[in-house]
Design an enzyme around this catalytic site. Structure first.
Site, PDB file in Angstrom:
ATOM      1  N   LYS A   9       0.838  -1.191   0.000  1.00 55.87           N
ATOM      2  CA  LYS A   9       0.000   0.000   0.000  1.00 55.87           C
ATOM      3  C   LYS A   9       0.872   1.240   0.000  1.00 55.87           C
ATOM      4  CE  LYS A   9      -0.928   1.053   4.853  1.00 55.87           C
ATOM      5  NZ  LYS A   9      -1.979   1.394   5.826  1.00 55.87           N
ATOM      6  N   SER A  25      -7.350   4.635 -15.124  1.00 52.87           N
ATOM      7  CA  SER A  25      -6.227   4.206 -14.307  1.00 52.87           C
ATOM      8  C   SER A  25      -5.844   5.261 -13.281  1.00 52.87           C
ATOM      9  CB  SER A  25      -4.990   3.897 -15.152  1.00 52.87           C
ATOM     10  OG  SER A  25      -4.499   5.099 -15.719  1.00 52.87           O
ATOM     11  N   THR A  57      -9.034   0.005 -10.049  1.00 48.67           N
ATOM     12  CA  THR A  57      -8.536   0.339 -11.381  1.00 48.67           C
ATOM     13  C   THR A  57      -7.162  -0.323 -11.528  1.00 48.67           C
ATOM     14  OG1 THR A  57      -8.171   2.150 -12.960  1.00 48.67           O
ATOM     15  CG2 THR A  57      -7.577   2.585 -10.657  1.00 48.67           C
ATOM     16  N   TYR A  58      -6.283   0.233 -12.351  1.00 51.03           N
ATOM     17  CA  TYR A  58      -4.942  -0.321 -12.512  1.00 51.03           C
ATOM     18  C   TYR A  58      -3.928   0.814 -12.453  1.00 51.03           C
ATOM     19  CZ  TYR A  58      -5.628   1.172 -17.355  1.00 51.03           C
ATOM     20  OH  TYR A  58      -5.889   1.914 -18.482  1.00 51.03           O
ATOM     21  N   GLY A  73      -9.971   8.865 -15.954  1.00 46.29           N
ATOM     22  CA  GLY A  73     -11.177   8.213 -16.436  1.00 46.29           C
ATOM     23  C   GLY A  73     -12.327   8.397 -15.463  1.00 46.29           C
ATOM     24  N   SER A  74     -13.244   7.441 -15.448  1.00 49.95           N
ATOM     25  CA  SER A  74     -14.455   7.581 -14.625  1.00 49.95           C
ATOM     26  C   SER A  74     -14.134   7.716 -13.141  1.00 49.95           C
ATOM     27  CB  SER A  74     -15.390   6.395 -14.853  1.00 49.95           C
ATOM     28  OG  SER A  74     -14.763   5.183 -14.474  1.00 49.95           O
ATOM     29  N   ALA A  75     -13.033   7.141 -12.678  1.00 45.58           N
ATOM     30  CA  ALA A  75     -12.655   7.258 -11.263  1.00 45.58           C
ATOM     31  C   ALA A  75     -12.360   8.708 -10.879  1.00 45.58           C
ATOM     32  CB  ALA A  75     -11.452   6.379 -10.956  1.00 45.58           C
TER      33      ALA A  75
END
Length: 128
Positions: A9, A25, A57-58, A73-75
Site C-alpha cells: 500500500k 487508471s 482500477t490499474y 477516467g471515470s474514477a
C-alpha cells in the site's frame, strides 16, 4: 487454499490530478510504484480518505520523482485534487507462502515523497 492478502500500500498519497477524459487508471510516481512493489498495469484498489469513495482500477507509471498521483477516467469523478487516498494491491498466497509473507507499506509526505516504509501495521489499541 489461497488467501487474498494485502501485498502493498501507498498510504495517504495526495491526489495531484483528476483527469476525466484521460484513459482510465491511476498514474503513480514511478518511485512510489517501485518502493511498494506495484507493477504497471497491476490491479489496485483506491480509497479516498476525504470522501469515503472506493474504486478499483490499474496502476500506470508516472515520471519518477514527479509526485504525480493522477486519478483518470471515470474514477476521476470520485476524487478531487488535494484529496488523500490509500492505494493498495493484493496477492493470492497459499498457506506455505503466508508463513514468511509481510506486506510492503509505503508512507508519503504532502508532496508524495517517501517518508518511510514498513513491513507491518502497528497493532490498534483500545481507546483510553
Amino acid at each position: 487454499m489461497h488467501l487474498n492478502m494485502l501485498k502493498a500500500k501507498i498510504h495517504r498519497a495526495t491526489v495531484t490530478h483528476a483527469e476525466l477524459h484521460y484513459e482510465g487508471s491511476i498514474a503513480i510516481d514511478g518511485l512510489l510504484l517501485d518502493a511498494a512493489g506495484i507493477r504497471e498495469y497491476e490491479q489496485i484498489h483506491a480509497w479516498d480518505i476525504n470522501n469515503g469513495q472506493r474504486f478499483v482500477t490499474y496502476a500506470l507509471r508516472a515520471e519518477e520523482g514527479s509526485g504525480i498521483i493522477s486519478v483518470n477516467g471515470s474514477a476521476a469523478r470520485s476524487v478531487q485534487a488535494g484529496d488523500l487516498i490509500i492505494i493498495a494491491a493484493f496477492a493470492q498466497l497459499n498457506e506455505a507462502e503466508l508463513e514468511k509473507f509481510q506486506p510492503t507499506l509505503v508512507y508519503v509526505d504532502a508532496a508524495n515523497r517517501i517518508s518511510h516504509t514498513n513491513r507491518s501495521i502497528p497493532k490498534q489499541m483500545a481507546a483510553a
